[in-house]
Design a protein around this motif. Structure first.
Motif, short mmCIF file in Angstrom:
data_model
loop_
_atom_site.label_atom_id
_atom_site.label_comp_id
_atom_site.label_asym_id
_atom_site.label_seq_id
_atom_site.Cartn_x
_atom_site.Cartn_y
_atom_site.Cartn_z
N ILE A 133 44.95 -23.56 -16.51
CA ILE A 133 45.76 -22.47 -16.31
C ILE A 133 46.12 -22.32 -14.64
N LEU A 134 47.12 -21.99 -14.24
CA LEU A 134 47.47 -21.64 -13.03
C LEU A 134 47.74 -20.26 -13.01
N LEU A 135 46.94 -19.53 -12.00
CA LEU A 135 46.95 -18.03 -11.92
C LEU A 135 47.70 -17.72 -10.65
N ASN A 136 48.49 -16.54 -10.67
CA ASN A 136 48.90 -15.99 -9.62
C ASN A 136 48.42 -14.73 -9.34
N GLN A 137 48.81 -13.84 -8.41
CA GLN A 137 48.23 -12.83 -7.77
C GLN A 137 46.79 -13.24 -7.41
N SER A 138 46.69 -14.37 -6.75
CA SER A 138 45.29 -14.71 -6.40
C SER A 138 45.36 -15.48 -5.22
N GLY A 139 44.22 -15.75 -4.49
CA GLY A 139 44.12 -16.49 -3.25
C GLY A 139 43.05 -16.01 -2.51
N PHE A 140 42.89 -15.99 -1.24
CA PHE A 140 41.72 -15.83 -0.47
C PHE A 140 41.95 -14.96 0.93
N VAL A 141 40.88 -14.32 1.21
CA VAL A 141 41.25 -13.62 2.75
C VAL A 141 39.98 -14.42 3.55
N ASP A 142 40.43 -14.76 4.89
CA ASP A 142 39.60 -15.23 5.75
C ASP A 142 38.76 -14.19 6.45
N THR A 143 37.69 -13.75 5.53
CA THR A 143 36.97 -12.51 6.11
C THR A 143 36.43 -12.33 7.60
N GLY A 144 36.22 -13.65 8.05
CA GLY A 144 35.85 -13.82 9.29
C GLY A 144 36.84 -13.26 10.40
N LYS A 145 38.30 -13.59 10.20
CA LYS A 145 39.11 -13.29 11.04
C LYS A 145 39.41 -11.91 10.76
N LEU A 146 39.30 -11.48 9.62
CA LEU A 146 39.70 -10.07 9.23
C LEU A 146 38.70 -8.86 9.94
N LEU A 147 37.37 -9.42 9.95
CA LEU A 147 36.23 -8.62 10.73
C LEU A 147 36.72 -8.58 12.13
N GLU A 148 36.93 -9.80 12.78
CA GLU A 148 37.25 -9.94 14.10
C GLU A 148 38.48 -9.21 14.56
N ALA A 149 39.56 -9.17 13.93
CA ALA A 149 40.64 -8.28 14.06
C ALA A 149 40.32 -6.85 13.91
N SER A 150 39.46 -6.65 13.03
CA SER A 150 39.29 -5.19 12.77
C SER A 150 38.28 -4.55 13.88
N ALA A 151 37.47 -5.40 14.36
CA ALA A 151 36.70 -4.95 15.45
C ALA A 151 37.65 -4.63 16.62
N LYS A 152 38.50 -5.61 16.97
CA LYS A 152 39.42 -5.50 18.08
C LYS A 152 40.13 -4.10 17.67
N PHE A 153 40.62 -3.71 16.83
CA PHE A 153 41.45 -2.76 16.47
C PHE A 153 40.54 -1.39 16.72
N LEU A 154 39.36 -1.46 16.34
CA LEU A 154 38.38 -0.25 16.45
C LEU A 154 38.17 -0.07 18.00
N VAL A 155 37.80 -1.10 18.58
CA VAL A 155 37.48 -0.91 20.03
C VAL A 155 38.46 -0.44 20.83
N GLU A 156 39.73 -0.79 20.46
CA GLU A 156 40.97 -0.26 21.36
C GLU A 156 41.04 1.17 21.03
N ARG A 157 40.46 1.68 19.91
CA ARG A 157 40.54 3.29 19.90
C ARG A 157 39.30 3.71 20.22
N LYS A 158 38.60 3.02 20.69
CA LYS A 158 37.05 3.53 20.96
C LYS A 158 36.10 4.13 19.89
N SER A 159 36.38 3.45 18.85
CA SER A 159 36.02 3.71 17.38
C SER A 159 34.90 2.75 17.02
N LEU A 160 34.00 1.99 17.83
CA LEU A 160 33.02 0.94 17.57
C LEU A 160 32.01 1.10 18.31
N THR A 161 30.88 1.21 17.94
CA THR A 161 29.71 1.12 18.65
C THR A 161 28.72 -0.05 18.27
N LYS A 162 28.39 -1.04 19.25
CA LYS A 162 27.51 -2.07 18.64
C LYS A 162 26.21 -1.66 18.92
#
Length: 348
Positions: A133-162
């Motif tokens: 069976i070939l499924l659609n509405q499927s795939g994958f998210v590169d979670t590492g890239k998502l988290l990196e981009a999210s961190a940048k987004f939050l830092v720009e808004r001064k919304s991330l504390t490490k």
């Protein structure tokens, strides 16, 4: 400050995005020294799962939302991490083929089925003598890239504390909480299995599970995700991610030869093409005993919130329930009873 979020894994990143888009101010605390299973997750979103190949729980709501949400998130974060890729699942018997010939016409399944093959369709790549069976509405998210981009987004808004968030330093009063001088309406714990080590949500019935993955290299040109026993996700340039194992006993984050052997055995049962193993990864996922998230207010301290327990299906589950929790926090809308933390109040 409206909300403090503890943890910038997949759950914390996507919830922060929803809250910010709803006009809320947030501060995310994230300790880079602590584990983060999101960084090494398979990242698969798959509407038909399990050995019995059934529609994943709450699929219509989850996939109805995530297929629109992730592309918008990519645009907002100015990053490329979503890969809409068909999943091919070989049948293991003629009976399974016959079952899916019927299911594919069922409205409950038809939206997720691209094609049912009654003979080998990818026989040069995988063992599929009975079709698949070939499924659609499927795939994958590169979670590492998502988290990196999210961190940048939050830092720009001064919304991330490490740094480490110490719950012992929380001050709780009627209607609000404060931490390190930051006063907020609620503190949302999105810190996965680490919540079990902390005082406020250590009682929730998480069932952490260690998962291990292989990164392999092949010359085979893969255009779909193959998934039977293990998943084989093509990352590009011949690199593939293969997983995953499930270990509830050994909860460290060190790769093991035992898991490697299991993955290699299952991979060899599935694929026909040659490959080389590049390296191995391991992480601990915050699964639950009933395989559903645990979301909502602490039974005693209403300004403390759990957003946890997404287990192995975080990429599929988190967006929809981040939307729901955001609506609960901002508009006092309800939380589904199947995921509401209230179902476990007897354990507190």
């Amino acid at each position: 400050m409206d909300y403090i979020l503890v943890g910038q894994g997949l759950a914390g990143s996507i919830l922060a995005n929803h809250l910010i888009n709803a006009g809320c101010s947030v501060m995310v605390f994230d300790d880079p020294l602590l584990s983060n299973s999101s960084k090494i997750a398979g990242g698969l979103y798959n509407p038909v799962t399990g050995r019995k190949m059934v529609k994943t729980w709450n699929a219509d709501n989850l996939f109805g939302y995530l297929t629109g949400y992730y592309p918008k998130l990519q645009q907002q974060l100015e990053a490329d991490f979503v890969n809409d890729t068909p999943i091919y699942r070989p049948f293991i018997s003629p009976e399974e083929l016959n079952e899916w010939m019927g299911k594919s016409a069922d409205i409950d399944y038809s939206r997720y089925v691209q094609a049912v093959h009654n003979s080998s369709a990818y026989g040069n790549q995988v063992s599929d003598d009975f079709g698949g069976i070939l499924l659609n509405q499927s795939g994958f998210v590169d979670t590492g890239k998502l988290l990196e981009a999210s961190a940048k987004f939050l830092v720009e808004r001064k919304s991330l504390t490490k740094g480490y968030f110490n719950p012992a330093h929380l001050k709780l009063e009627e209607g609000f909480a404060s931490y390190q001088g930051i006063k907020c309406k609620s503190v949302v714990f999105c810190n996965g299995h680490k919540s079990l080590e902390q005082q406020y949500f250590g009682w929730i019935p998480l069932r952490p599970v260690k998962g291990e993955l292989l990164i392999i290299k092949t010359k085979e040109n893969l255009r779909v995700i193959h998934n039977r026993g293990v998943f084989v996700i093509p990352l590009g340039n011949g690199v593939c991610k293969v997983g995953s194992t499930y270990d509830h006993q050994n909860l460290d984050e060190k790769p093991t030869i035992e898991a490697k052997n299991v993955l290699v055995h299952k991979l060899n049962e599935l694929v026909k093409f040659p490959y080389e193993i590049e390296y191995q990864l391991a992480g601990v996922r915050p699964a639950t005993k009933d395989r559903k998230p645990i979301i909502g207010q602490h039974p005693k301290f209403k300004s403390l919130i759990s957003f946890n327990g997404f287990g192995t299906k975080g990429v599929s589950l988190v967006p929809y329930y981040a939307k729901q929790l955001t609506e609960f926090l901002t508009n006092e809308n309800g939380i589904d009873s199947e995921v509401n933390i209230e179902r476990f109040f007897s354990l507190y």
